[in-house]
Design a protein around this motif. Structure first.
Motif, PDB file in Angstrom:
ATOM      1  N   THR A  29     -13.559  -5.559   1.747  1.00 49.63           N
ATOM      2  CA  THR A  29     -13.164  -4.537   2.701  1.00 49.63           C
ATOM      3  C   THR A  29     -12.704  -5.167   4.014  1.00 49.63           C
ATOM      4  O   THR A  29     -12.778  -6.375   4.209  1.00 49.63           O
ATOM      5  N   GLU A  30     -12.279  -4.303   4.911  1.00 46.75           N
ATOM      6  CA  GLU A  30     -11.844  -4.713   6.244  1.00 46.75           C
ATOM      7  C   GLU A  30     -12.994  -5.342   7.028  1.00 46.75           C
ATOM      8  O   GLU A  30     -12.770  -5.987   8.054  1.00 46.75           O
ATOM      9  N   SER A  41     -10.763  -1.249  -0.644  1.00 57.19           N
ATOM     10  CA  SER A  41     -10.282  -2.615  -0.451  1.00 57.19           C
ATOM     11  C   SER A  41     -11.385  -3.571  -0.882  1.00 57.19           C
ATOM     12  O   SER A  41     -12.572  -3.301  -0.733  1.00 57.19           O
ATOM     13  N   ASN A  55       0.825  -1.210   0.000  1.00 60.51           N
ATOM     14  CA  ASN A  55       0.000   0.000   0.000  1.00 60.51           C
ATOM     15  C   ASN A  55       0.858   1.259   0.000  1.00 60.51           C
ATOM     16  O   ASN A  55       0.648   2.166  -0.808  1.00 60.51           O
ATOM     17  N   ASP A 111      -7.016  -2.419  -2.940  1.00 60.69           N
ATOM     18  CA  ASP A 111      -6.238  -3.249  -2.023  1.00 60.69           C
ATOM     19  C   ASP A 111      -6.881  -4.632  -2.019  1.00 60.69           C
ATOM     20  O   ASP A 111      -7.992  -4.813  -1.510  1.00 60.69           O
TER      21      ASP A 111
END
Lengths: 344, 344, 344, 344
Positions: free
Chosen positions: D145-146, D142, D65, D173
């Motif tokens: 995602t997280e 992302s 990143n 990401d």
């Protein structure tokens, strides 16, 4: 094709691969909080006779250098290095990327001279304008150096004494540490090295591991929150145990020094072969890297059979090339090289 | 006490102070968006015969150097400079703080040599490992240099040609620009200087202004959003007109060159006085800075009457000191120095 | 044209200009080593009742913020700020350029809430993953805030207590400090402010000076070699006395507070005028900045006669604009505004 | 002990270990110049249907990143991210360490909203003061995602369209990319993902490899000298082939998606088990991470038998914890968990 280009051309010592397999499906906590890593740290502390050392595992050399240097320097400080130091020459400005200057003094076959270091620092503080200049905040040396040379214990003590006088840390880049300590000319051990610097690392990438550098802050002197700074530098492995267990293996039954000694034996034989075939050495190196000056035409012949490393142009018609041995070099490799050189 | 320590020991040319008073209560827009700044930019473009130049006003030299260099370099690039260059020696690592390396080549009385520059850059691209190294992304020279010396037009053309060949900008630090251009040995003008570099600045702090450096990107080549980057570097003055109107005054009726020529005349007389009293010159400087080698004992006598600058130790018993003239130096100052030296 | 756009639209208080003239040809040592600067530091220490304070003079606000923050934070730390804080919103990322994160908590009319601050920091240390996060290493507030509001002494004490609990410094951006302290609603003085923070600055640029910000580390707590770091940040003026003597004037005979009180009186009258003409306040501000919500059409009428600052869009058809008074605002200015608004 | 803490708790897929062993003593050139790396790049380009993609192999997520973001942004730019984005929350300020701000917009279960993104960027350029602010220079999302959520193809297209409108890159990401693409709710493939962003990475560390992230610049748009910048960031492995050959294996016979689908099947069963035992989901996640709200007392019981991840405090008496499956999760693991939960 024969390959003597560097000491990072093969994978890992079989014992490491075996360990990776055995532990592959063992479910472990991340970021180096596992028991293999803890165990490896203990073994390293024992090997260094440094019970209060702080040990961290990072991935590669450039990363390790810039993380340590960035973390230990104040904003107004730079790091003193030989002009030929890896951080000055071949790390794409990784130190400067952290905001710090590399302050160069002359390298002599890769080594700095204690007297010149002292003059440099004394000269800095003796300059009326020093508050407009970058403070020498750390000294960086490599052991062995980029030219394969090594410092004696006496030289280390002298350099360390100067650092202590000015209250700045001495940092030893040990990317090839084993090959320095195993050299027949070395009078240092892990213990005496640790006693004569403030932080150093035990290179794994080039000495038997797939990757990894074990950083040792020798007297409980790791910068505050160094762990977080390794994360910030992108130097923290999610599967931190991968490095930990490689070092666990390397520091079991003296494997690290054992493979290092093997590489040095191979290097001694390599030197004999090179000499036998009339190769002209660029400098006298007591470790695993050997530099020879070769005619460009001969180099072109050689590279049909053997991979070596271009080091630098020597003159219009000659080049300095490097042959390196490693833990992975075999007698067969050397014999094959002998054959090639015989026919060149 | 007599003071020849530097060219930044007095305030501003009276015409500038007068302008500051006249405009003091004129309510103006901030951040350089006022009409005085616009007007000053036009006058500078005209003086440089660069109608498509981009002009910016910053506050001081170190700030200007690091803002320009930080803004123009890509992350993988560094700036090539003489080892004696101000950015390398006396700016507390301001360039490195922006993440970039200063790549040094030898300075010869402060100047770089075109041939050595070419060899350096060609050597970089000729090195097999150059992708692991810091790219030469810009060339920095100072005019006049830190040692008062100047490049000839021919030298500038040679250096600029090399930069063009490698498609990197040539940056001229002109903190003392007027004193270089006004030198009797100079064959450059604002116009020919601008034609032979990509960015330079017209120093104000040392040449008649309270403060200020006028940056000229010579061919509409300011980095994108350079304005925002000056803000990011803390180099943008809220009351931007303060710099703009100082340059408006300096570029009216040729005042900038007029005060510069005065300083050079004073420097010529200074040299005569120093010679008359047997002073030993460290080097031949055709500009406003004069460097003499003086016995330490004599220096101690001198400093009771005259402030000069310590430059560097020459040997065990001698020191190099600097005498500087400026726009503010008077015949009376010189005569007083003459008296002092006569009695030393 | 009438101008209420900001508090940095006029030059300097006449007493400052006069001093600049008087001292113009006095030959002084550079970089703030002159006696005016020394004297100004003493006066400031006395005014703050901080005999062991460390005082530095920088040039502008963004520069001062990023230099202080960059110098005081460790690499692993960020600075906690209201989301509306100047460092977060309007400094072009100058803090991040130094490598540090701005950690935001909600701003309430520009102010942070002590309870929310405490929750934020406690929450950080309560998070299992905090070693993978940016440490809160400093708290930044502005006094007055970007919305003209001020903290009470009690609020300052609460915030400072939290900082002390976590051993991190409290930094007060005082770019408009005088206008906060002179507010009729303020219960703080220079002394009590200094007693309730670790570092703050006394804004000059917006409060009577041409430029300049006086940084006060309240208890001999300046970061080591802060002087060198101001050089590194391009924040050191060659003619450092220019800032020193401006503060010498501002801290003689209470001039700083006197001009500040004038601006506040003007602001009180401005508020009355705005109210009289039916202006709708965006929030209640007790200092020199007043924010009103205005219909876009009316704003277009207004701007033919008066310069104000766009603040933000309020909704589809309304805008928030700012009127500011300053040391330079006159009764005549206000009366003229009154006339304009009467005819709008 | 049972372990569902994360998807980086086991070593590598057996096929990868096997390949490491087979190639262990094959002597290979360093720094990713080997044929395995070249081959892996080709396979990835084919899998993405991106013949003009630029592919690089880095080591870990945070490193990837910050290297990509640092390399692609101009100095005056920041990266737009959900406030819950990994770069904003859990990378120790690695992005800011490169000098760039993370510009946050609200995350909705980890996702950004196209309309809010558009409003943010339009608002930026609509602000009169935008040249004093950090430019939105890139958008980071992302996938998944997280919080385990995923964007639909339609959402990706909308976000990408906004990026194209403002001429800034969209960066995805993909540390857990396989687990997003393999989700039963995903309507994206490697091909359509690549078509809808400018750079993304194919996570290896969490999806079957020992370590490694494959960066894909989708249309020959790698930043100039990105290779050198990976060196500068300490992200270049000496034994680069180690990453290359892991990807070579993962992209042979669709292994990457195969192991990803396995993890998703395990996740589906995990959800059923959690539901069956009355667990309360924090949000609906269609991928391998499942978040449940659990009473603190119950959590303490659970952790005697199962390792999970603390996510965040939910309220005074509840906590959000994460269960993750991975390529390495087995039916036996799930059944054991089932037993544990039955007895809780």
């Amino acid at each position: 094709m024969l390959n003597f280009a560097s000491d990072y051309i093969a994978g890992a010592h079989p014992a490491i691969l075996k360990k990776l397999e055995e532990t592959n499906m063992e479910l472990l906590p991340g970021y180096g909080t596992d028991h293999y890593t803890a165990q490896a740290k203990e073994k390293i502390k024992n090997a260094c006779h440094c019970q209060d050392a702080d040990v961290y595992f990072l991935v590669g050399g450039t990363q390790t250098n810039s993380t340590i240097i960035g973390a230990m320097l104040a904003d107004y400080e730079g790091v003193v290095s030989a002009d030929t130091g890896h951080i000055n020459a071949h790390e794409a400005g990784a130190v400067e990327y952290t905001g710090h200057k590399v302050l160069t003094i002359p390298g002599h076959d890769g080594k700095i001279d204690a007297k010149e270091l002292k003059d440099y620092i004394a000269g800095f503080y003796g300059d009326d304008n020093y508050t407009h200049m970058v403070f020498p905040g750390m000294v960086y040396i490599s052991y062995p150096t980029e030219y394969g040379t090594i410092y004696s214990k006496d030289e280390m003590e002298q350099i360390h004494a100067i650092c202590k006088q000015y209250d700045i840390p001495l940092f030893v880049d040990g990317a090839r540490l084993g090959y320095g300590l195993a050299s027949k000319e070395s009078d240092l051990t892990l213990e005496t090295l640790a006693a004569n610097c403030d932080v150093f690392y035990i290179g794994g990438t080039k000495v038997g591991a797939l990757f990894g550098e074990a950083v040792v802050f020798t007297h409980a002197n790791a910068p505050k929150h160094f762990y977080t700074m390794t994360k910030q530098h992108g130097a923290m492995l999610a599967k931190g145990w991968l490095t930990g267990l490689q070092y666990d293996v390397l520091f079991t039954d003296d494997l690290y020094m054992q493979v290092s000694r093997h590489a040095i034996e191979m290097a001694e034989k390599l030197k004999e072969i090179l000499k036998k075939h009339g190769m002209n050495f660029y400098l006298e190196s007591p470790t695993n890297q050997q530099f020879v000056i070769i005619e460009d035409e001969k180099a072109r012949q050689l590279e049909k059979h053997v991979v070596t490393s271009f080091w630098e142009k020597y003159d219009e018609t000659h080049t300095v090339i490097r042959f390196a041995t490693a833990w992975s070099t075999t007698e067969e490799n050397l014999e094959a090289l002998n054959q090639v050189l015989a026919q060149l």
